[in-house]
Design a protein around this motif. Structure first.
Motif, mmCIF file in Angstrom:
data_model
loop_
_atom_site.group_PDB
_atom_site.id
_atom_site.type_symbol
_atom_site.label_atom_id
_atom_site.label_comp_id
_atom_site.label_asym_id
_atom_site.label_seq_id
_atom_site.Cartn_x
_atom_site.Cartn_y
_atom_site.Cartn_z
ATOM 1 N N SER A 32 -0.520 22.697 -4.433
ATOM 2 C CA SER A 32 -0.890 22.550 -3.215
ATOM 3 C C SER A 32 -0.696 21.237 -2.973
ATOM 4 C CB SER A 32 -2.151 22.528 -2.135
ATOM 5 O OG SER A 32 -2.432 23.789 -2.953
ATOM 6 N N LEU A 33 0.705 20.217 -3.156
ATOM 7 C CA LEU A 33 0.886 18.886 -2.896
ATOM 8 C C LEU A 33 1.809 19.183 -1.326
ATOM 9 C CD1 LEU A 33 1.607 16.201 -3.921
ATOM 10 C CD2 LEU A 33 3.462 16.735 -5.256
ATOM 11 N N GLN A 34 1.335 18.395 -0.414
ATOM 12 C CA GLN A 34 1.789 18.219 0.717
ATOM 13 C C GLN A 34 3.152 17.173 0.641
ATOM 14 O OE1 GLN A 34 -2.039 14.928 1.006
ATOM 15 N NE2 GLN A 34 -1.975 16.489 3.234
ATOM 16 N N LYS A 35 3.630 17.750 1.462
ATOM 17 C CA LYS A 35 4.981 16.738 1.742
ATOM 18 C C LYS A 35 4.364 15.109 2.245
ATOM 19 C CE LYS A 35 7.749 19.655 4.713
ATOM 20 N NZ LYS A 35 8.556 19.644 5.805
ATOM 21 N N LEU A 36 5.428 14.215 1.218
ATOM 22 C CA LEU A 36 5.478 12.718 1.719
ATOM 23 C C LEU A 36 5.287 11.618 2.221
ATOM 24 C CD1 LEU A 36 5.943 10.364 0.034
ATOM 25 C CD2 LEU A 36 7.878 10.011 0.418
ATOM 26 N N TRP A 73 12.798 18.909 -13.253
ATOM 27 C CA TRP A 73 11.156 19.517 -12.761
ATOM 28 C C TRP A 73 10.089 18.893 -12.644
ATOM 29 C CZ3 TRP A 73 9.174 23.916 -10.863
ATOM 30 C CH2 TRP A 73 8.103 24.193 -10.985
ATOM 31 N N GLN A 74 10.506 17.952 -13.197
ATOM 32 C CA GLN A 74 9.284 16.714 -13.287
ATOM 33 C C GLN A 74 9.369 16.030 -12.458
ATOM 34 O OE1 GLN A 74 8.771 14.943 -17.135
ATOM 35 N NE2 GLN A 74 7.533 13.203 -17.088
ATOM 36 N N LEU A 75 10.367 15.712 -11.629
ATOM 37 C CA LEU A 75 10.894 14.841 -10.766
ATOM 38 C C LEU A 75 10.440 15.886 -9.293
ATOM 39 C CD1 LEU A 75 13.912 12.564 -11.475
ATOM 40 C CD2 LEU A 75 11.218 11.672 -11.560
ATOM 41 N N GLY A 76 10.333 17.012 -9.726
ATOM 42 C CA GLY A 76 9.763 17.610 -8.185
ATOM 43 C C GLY A 76 11.105 18.726 -7.739
ATOM 44 N N LYS A 133 0.376 -1.176 -0.277
ATOM 45 C CA LYS A 133 0.006 0.315 0.074
ATOM 46 C C LYS A 133 0.744 0.748 0.015
ATOM 47 C CE LYS A 133 -3.794 -2.112 2.563
ATOM 48 N NZ LYS A 133 -4.587 -2.266 3.631
ATOM 49 N N ILE A 134 1.856 1.204 0.477
ATOM 50 C CA ILE A 134 3.279 2.202 0.505
ATOM 51 C C ILE A 134 3.290 2.914 -0.565
ATOM 52 C CG2 ILE A 134 4.522 3.698 1.796
ATOM 53 C CD1 ILE A 134 4.461 1.768 4.193
ATOM 54 N N HIS A 135 3.744 1.759 -1.175
ATOM 55 C CA HIS A 135 4.498 1.719 -2.449
ATOM 56 C C HIS A 135 3.286 1.762 -3.320
ATOM 57 C CE1 HIS A 135 6.252 0.065 -6.388
ATOM 58 N NE2 HIS A 135 5.807 -0.100 -6.387
ATOM 59 N N ALA A 136 2.471 1.943 -3.908
ATOM 60 C CA ALA A 136 1.223 2.235 -4.808
ATOM 61 C C ALA A 136 1.398 4.135 -4.179
ATOM 62 C CB ALA A 136 0.285 1.637 -4.027
ATOM 63 N N ALA A 137 0.740 4.223 -2.689
ATOM 64 C CA ALA A 137 0.627 5.572 -2.509
ATOM 65 C C ALA A 137 2.126 6.547 -2.588
ATOM 66 C CB ALA A 137 0.528 5.560 -0.863
ATOM 67 N N ILE A 138 3.591 6.193 -2.804
ATOM 68 C CA ILE A 138 4.739 6.494 -3.467
ATOM 69 C C ILE A 138 4.072 6.646 -5.053
ATOM 70 C CG2 ILE A 138 6.314 6.237 -3.610
ATOM 71 C CD1 ILE A 138 6.976 5.251 -0.969
ATOM 72 N N GLN A 142 1.526 12.589 -9.082
ATOM 73 C CA GLN A 142 0.686 14.037 -9.071
ATOM 74 C C GLN A 142 2.387 15.062 -8.707
ATOM 75 O OE1 GLN A 142 -1.724 14.753 -5.668
ATOM 76 N NE2 GLN A 142 -2.616 12.599 -5.401
ATOM 77 N N ILE A 143 3.514 14.444 -8.420
ATOM 78 C CA ILE A 143 4.889 15.660 -8.482
ATOM 79 C C ILE A 143 5.181 15.570 -10.161
ATOM 80 C CG2 ILE A 143 7.328 15.936 -8.275
ATOM 81 C CD1 ILE A 143 6.841 14.105 -6.336
ATOM 82 N N SER A 144 4.847 15.007 -10.995
ATOM 83 C CA SER A 144 4.393 14.501 -12.271
ATOM 84 C C SER A 144 3.916 15.799 -13.343
ATOM 85 C CB SER A 144 4.583 13.627 -13.067
ATOM 86 O OG SER A 144 6.085 13.147 -12.075
ATOM 87 N N ASN A 145 2.936 15.536 -12.310
ATOM 88 C CA ASN A 145 1.586 17.093 -13.315
ATOM 89 C C ASN A 145 1.687 17.940 -12.227
ATOM 90 O OD1 ASN A 145 0.653 14.141 -14.709
ATOM 91 N ND2 ASN A 145 -0.386 13.898 -13.392
ATOM 92 N N LYS A 146 2.569 18.429 -11.576
ATOM 93 C CA LYS A 146 2.336 19.716 -10.738
ATOM 94 C C LYS A 146 1.458 20.406 -10.203
ATOM 95 C CE LYS A 146 6.656 20.204 -11.967
ATOM 96 N NZ LYS A 146 7.776 19.306 -10.856
ATOM 97 N N GLU A 147 0.707 19.163 -9.280
ATOM 98 C CA GLU A 147 -0.279 18.668 -8.874
ATOM 99 C C GLU A 147 -0.494 20.377 -7.843
ATOM 100 O OE1 GLU A 147 -3.453 17.859 -9.228
ATOM 101 O OE2 GLU A 147 -2.829 16.315 -10.305
#
Length: 200
Positions: free
Chosen positions: A93-97, A152-155, A75-80, A86-91
């Motif tokens: 207000s993205l939270q810290k991991l 940039w794409q990798l945050g 589940k952690i892997h899937a969430a990461i 989301q980082i790649s899509n530049k979401e």
């Protein structure tokens, strides 16, 4: 309506989702949903059903997570993976991991981190860095984006920060790796369960 969920190891992308869905459907099981790390069914699965599914998954390099810590780790892997998307899509207000994982999985980050490390022998932070580095290798090998665009794409906030971390992890600058891509990229589906030492 009862839903049965199986946590599935070695999934990392949309292609994995499609392969797992097709395997299950061909075997006569019709999952209501398949996502990275999980397949859900609207019926109870017998021991024979699970064994049959296990064999089908194994034929394509997947496996059912059996132990409690393995299930949490999947589940952690899937969430990461979702977080990196989301980082790649530049979401905005993205939270810290750490906050993202806690909210997504409804557990404290301390608990998640402890169980992840017990299972894999590596911290969540280190695993996240490794995923970013393997994605960076893939993008560098494709030679479609500039190094600044990859950073940039990798945050990463700057190319310099990205380049410094890339060299620390691989021994090469991104430019050097693009010219001579060694060490080779480790696919995400192999990284967690085959590359890192298993303690569980």
């Amino acid at each position: 309506m009862t839903t049965t969920c199986l946590q599935i190891k070695n999934m990392c992308c949309d292609r994995c989702i499609e392969v797992v869905r097709n395997l299950l459907q061909e075997a006569g099981y019709n999952p209501v949903s398949v996502a990275i790390g999980e397949a859900a069914f609207v019926k109870d699965l017998s021991a024979n059903d699970i064994e049959n599914i296990r064999r089908k998954l194994k034929s394509k390099g997947f496996a059912i997570a059996e132990k409690s810590n393995e299930k949490v780790t999947v589940k952690i892997h899937a969430a990461i993976c979702g977080y990196l998307g989301q980082i790649s899509n530049k979401e905005p207000s993205l939270q810290k991991l750490s906050a993202y994982l806690s909210e997504k999985l409804h557990q404290s980050y301390y608990q998640l981190s402890r169980r992840f490390t017990e299972t894999t022998g590596v911290t969540i932070e280190k695993y996240f860095i490794c995923l970013r580095m393997e994605k960076a290798k893939e993008l560098l090998m494709h030679d479609e984006l500039s190094i600044t665009e990859i950073a940039w794409q990798l945050g990463y906030s700057t190319q310099q920060i990205f380049s410094t971390q890339f060299k620390k992890e691989t021994g090469k600058t991104p430019g050097e790796y693009r010219l001579n891509p060694i060490p080779k990229r480790i696919h995400w589906d192999k990284l967690l369960w085959q590359h890192f030492k298993q303690n569980a």
